[in-house]
Design a protein around this motif. Structure first.
Motif, PDB file in Angstrom:
ATOM      1  N   GLU A 260       0.828  -1.201   0.000  1.00  0.00           N
ATOM      2  CA  GLU A 260       0.000   0.000   0.000  1.00  0.00           C
ATOM      3  C   GLU A 260       0.868   1.260   0.000  1.00  0.00           C
ATOM      4  O   GLU A 260       0.563   2.250  -0.679  1.00  0.00           O
ATOM      5  N   ARG A 261       1.974   1.234   0.733  1.00  0.00           N
ATOM      6  CA  ARG A 261       2.861   2.391   0.768  1.00  0.00           C
ATOM      7  C   ARG A 261       3.529   2.618  -0.591  1.00  0.00           C
ATOM      8  O   ARG A 261       3.739   3.751  -1.022  1.00  0.00           O
ATOM      9  N   ILE A 262       3.867   1.532  -1.282  1.00  0.00           N
ATOM     10  CA  ILE A 262       4.471   1.644  -2.609  1.00  0.00           C
ATOM     11  C   ILE A 262       3.476   2.222  -3.607  1.00  0.00           C
ATOM     12  O   ILE A 262       3.814   3.071  -4.443  1.00  0.00           O
ATOM     13  N   ILE A 263       2.209   1.805  -3.524  1.00  0.00           N
ATOM     14  CA  ILE A 263       1.181   2.366  -4.412  1.00  0.00           C
ATOM     15  C   ILE A 263       1.052   3.863  -4.191  1.00  0.00           C
ATOM     16  O   ILE A 263       0.975   4.658  -5.147  1.00  0.00           O
ATOM     17  N   GLN A 264       1.066   4.294  -2.933  1.00  0.00           N
ATOM     18  CA  GLN A 264       0.974   5.724  -2.637  1.00  0.00           C
ATOM     19  C   GLN A 264       2.203   6.481  -3.138  1.00  0.00           C
ATOM     20  O   GLN A 264       2.091   7.554  -3.731  1.00  0.00           O
ATOM     21  N   ALA A 265       3.378   5.920  -2.927  1.00  0.00           N
ATOM     22  CA  ALA A 265       4.619   6.607  -3.299  1.00  0.00           C
ATOM     23  C   ALA A 265       4.773   6.741  -4.804  1.00  0.00           C
ATOM     24  O   ALA A 265       5.371   7.707  -5.295  1.00  0.00           O
ATOM     25  N   THR A 266       4.242   5.779  -5.563  1.00  0.00           N
ATOM     26  CA  THR A 266       4.347   5.819  -7.020  1.00  0.00           C
ATOM     27  C   THR A 266       3.131   6.467  -7.674  1.00  0.00           C
ATOM     28  O   THR A 266       3.123   6.653  -8.897  1.00  0.00           O
ATOM     29  N   GLU A 267       2.107   6.791  -6.872  1.00  0.00           N
ATOM     30  CA  GLU A 267       0.832   7.316  -7.397  1.00  0.00           C
ATOM     31  C   GLU A 267       0.287   6.375  -8.459  1.00  0.00           C
ATOM     32  O   GLU A 267      -0.172   6.793  -9.526  1.00  0.00           O
ATOM     33  N   SER A 268       0.344   5.093  -8.140  1.00  0.00           N
ATOM     34  CA  SER A 268      -0.044   4.057  -9.088  1.00  0.00           C
ATOM     35  C   SER A 268      -1.547   3.793  -9.046  1.00  0.00           C
ATOM     36  O   SER A 268      -2.203   4.009  -8.025  1.00  0.00           O
ATOM     37  N   ARG A 269      -2.063   3.296 -10.153  1.00  0.00           N
ATOM     38  CA  ARG A 269      -3.460   2.875 -10.226  1.00  0.00           C
ATOM     39  C   ARG A 269      -3.607   1.388  -9.888  1.00  0.00           C
ATOM     40  O   ARG A 269      -4.684   0.807 -10.046  1.00  0.00           O
ATOM     41  N   SER A 270      -2.548   0.799  -9.424  1.00  0.00           N
ATOM     42  CA  SER A 270      -2.534  -0.647  -9.151  1.00  0.00           C
ATOM     43  C   SER A 270      -3.447  -1.015  -7.986  1.00  0.00           C
ATOM     44  O   SER A 270      -3.680  -0.223  -7.075  1.00  0.00           O
ATOM     45  N   SER A 271      -3.901  -2.251  -8.037  1.00  0.00           N
ATOM     46  CA  SER A 271      -4.580  -2.867  -6.899  1.00  0.00           C
ATOM     47  C   SER A 271      -3.613  -3.866  -6.259  1.00  0.00           C
ATOM     48  O   SER A 271      -2.497  -4.066  -6.742  1.00  0.00           O
ATOM     49  N   ILE A 272      -4.047  -4.474  -5.171  1.00  0.00           N
ATOM     50  CA  ILE A 272      -3.238  -5.496  -4.510  1.00  0.00           C
ATOM     51  C   ILE A 272      -3.913  -6.844  -4.686  1.00  0.00           C
ATOM     52  O   ILE A 272      -5.123  -6.977  -4.456  1.00  0.00           O
ATOM     53  N   GLN A 273      -3.153  -7.828  -5.122  1.00  0.00           N
ATOM     54  CA  GLN A 273      -3.691  -9.163  -5.364  1.00  0.00           C
ATOM     55  C   GLN A 273      -2.960 -10.159  -4.457  1.00  0.00           C
ATOM     56  O   GLN A 273      -1.730 -10.290  -4.515  1.00  0.00           O
ATOM     57  N   LEU A 274      -3.713 -10.848  -3.608  1.00  0.00           N
ATOM     58  CA  LEU A 274      -3.126 -11.857  -2.731  1.00  0.00           C
ATOM     59  C   LEU A 274      -2.983 -13.173  -3.491  1.00  0.00           C
ATOM     60  O   LEU A 274      -3.940 -13.666  -4.099  1.00  0.00           O
ATOM     61  N   ILE A 275      -1.759 -13.729  -3.459  1.00  0.00           N
ATOM     62  CA  ILE A 275      -1.459 -14.962  -4.177  1.00  0.00           C
ATOM     63  C   ILE A 275      -1.095 -16.050  -3.164  1.00  0.00           C
ATOM     64  O   ILE A 275      -0.178 -15.858  -2.364  1.00  0.00           O
ATOM     65  N   PRO A 276      -1.782 -17.199  -3.158  1.00  0.00           N
ATOM     66  CA  PRO A 276      -1.401 -18.281  -2.241  1.00  0.00           C
ATOM     67  C   PRO A 276       0.033 -18.728  -2.497  1.00  0.00           C
ATOM     68  O   PRO A 276       0.500 -18.730  -3.638  1.00  0.00           O
ATOM     69  N   TYR A 277       0.722 -19.110  -1.447  1.00  0.00           N
ATOM     70  CA  TYR A 277       2.115 -19.532  -1.584  1.00  0.00           C
ATOM     71  C   TYR A 277       2.269 -20.680  -2.585  1.00  0.00           C
ATOM     72  O   TYR A 277       3.239 -20.721  -3.347  1.00  0.00           O
TER      73      TYR A 277
END
Length: 335
Positions: A260-277
């Motif tokens: 979430e901090r990286i999305i804010q710092a880059t002003e990205s339109r990205s979402s976060i996707q959880l991937i099972p190990y």
């Protein structure tokens, strides 16, 4: 002073080489480029003020004749060459074990022969499955079963430590061991599973940021320049031989909050996707839920204190990755 850096074309190794060149020393690098890159040290080779003091050998540390010559030539040795990154290790388990164990044995053997001080870079991975924090150098080690190849890297690095300490106790070799905790900065690639450059690249491309598991695992991150300062200070410390030191940061963060901090710092339109190990890695993968170092020992010994906070680290990595992305079209046109 003549300084030998194994793995010197890698991420940390290239920054360490730069530091010693800036001080006026001669730097000798050996790297097989399995995870390092000539692009990391090419600007140093072209530098008008100290490029003539950098000597690069593209070779494996398992080459006895090359290592014999380099170790005999240099005054001190930094041993950074190793298999790195979870993805690389899971894909290359036999090669990873061999280079970590046999390669370190070769370095220690030759340093003992020539009586050269050597610093071995180990890893926070050696602590295994601890959940408490902070992790102290004298903590017990807790691993999973040998069928879980995630732990092969940790076990090989622990074997490196045992071997270095054995040389210290039986041969008087001035060996120093450092356990590094998530070193980050410019020149680091996300190709082998390093989390910050991987997430930053996804954010800059406005792709989903892939977070493995539930994202609640925590880490601390240390800026590469802070780590290099710690490594060089330990090498110069007469009271460090035969000891193990954590080198890391103290700002603990979940990987989900990091994304979430990286999305804010880059002003990205990205979402976060959880991937099972089990989808991100092989079936024999296990993660460490928490990894926070105690740095009291290294503070007491050399006054080490990381000075670069996480927001600054992220800005540095983001700027570096943006520069790489901007260069890419020119490279394609040239080719």
């Amino acid at each position: 002073m003549r300084v030998l850096i194994t793995g010197g074309a890698g991420f940390i190794g290239s920054h360490l080489a730069e530091t010693y060149l800036e001080r006026g020393d001669e730097v000798y690098v050996i790297d097989d480029l399995s995870t390092g890159a000539l692009s990391n040290i090419e600007p140093l080779r072209r530098h008008p003020r100290y490029g003539h003091r950098l000597f690069v050998h593209i070779d494996t540390i398992l080459n006895h004749d090359t290592m014999l010559e380099l170790t005999g030539t240099c005054d001190v040795v930094f041993h950074l060459a190793a298999a790195v990154g979870v993805q690389y290790i899971l894909k290359n388990p036999l090669k990873s074990i061999r280079i970590n164990v046999a390669g370190t044995e070769k370095v220690l053997e030759l340093c003992a022969k020539f009586k050269k001080r050597v610093l071995i870079t180990s890893s926070s991975e050696v602590y295994g499955k601890h959940l408490h924090a902070p992790l102290v150098e004298t903590d017990n080690i807790i691993y999973g079963p040998s069928s879980k190849f995630r732990w092969s890297y940790a076990a090989s690095k622990l074997m490196d430590e045992f071997t270095a300490l054995a040389y210290f106790r039986t041969n008087g070799l001035e060996a120093i061991i450092t356990r590094l905790f998530n070193t980050v900065g410019p020149r680091q690639t996300g190709a082998y599973g390093m989390v910050i450059p991987r997430l930053v690249c996804q954010a800059l491309n406005h792709e989903p940021l892939t977070v493995y598991g539930d994202g609640m695992q925590t880490r601390t991150f240390t800026f590469v320049k802070d780590v290099v300062d710690g490594l060089s200070a330990l090498m110069a410390c007469d009271d460090a031989a035969g000891e193990v030191f954590n080198i890391g940061g103290t700002e603990e963060i979940t990987i989900l909050d990091l994304a979430e901090r990286i999305i804010q710092a880059t002003e990205s339109r990205s979402s976060i996707q959880l991937i099972p190990y089990e989808k991100a890695y092989a079936k024999d993968f296990e993660d460490m839920q928490r990894r926070v170092p105690s740095i009291r020992k290294i503070q007491d010994r050399i006054g080490f204190q990381p000075v670069t906070d996480l927001d600054t680290i992220l800005r540095q990595v983001i700027d570096f990755q943006r520069t790489l992305m901007n260069r890419q079209p020119d490279k394609e046109t040239t080719d």
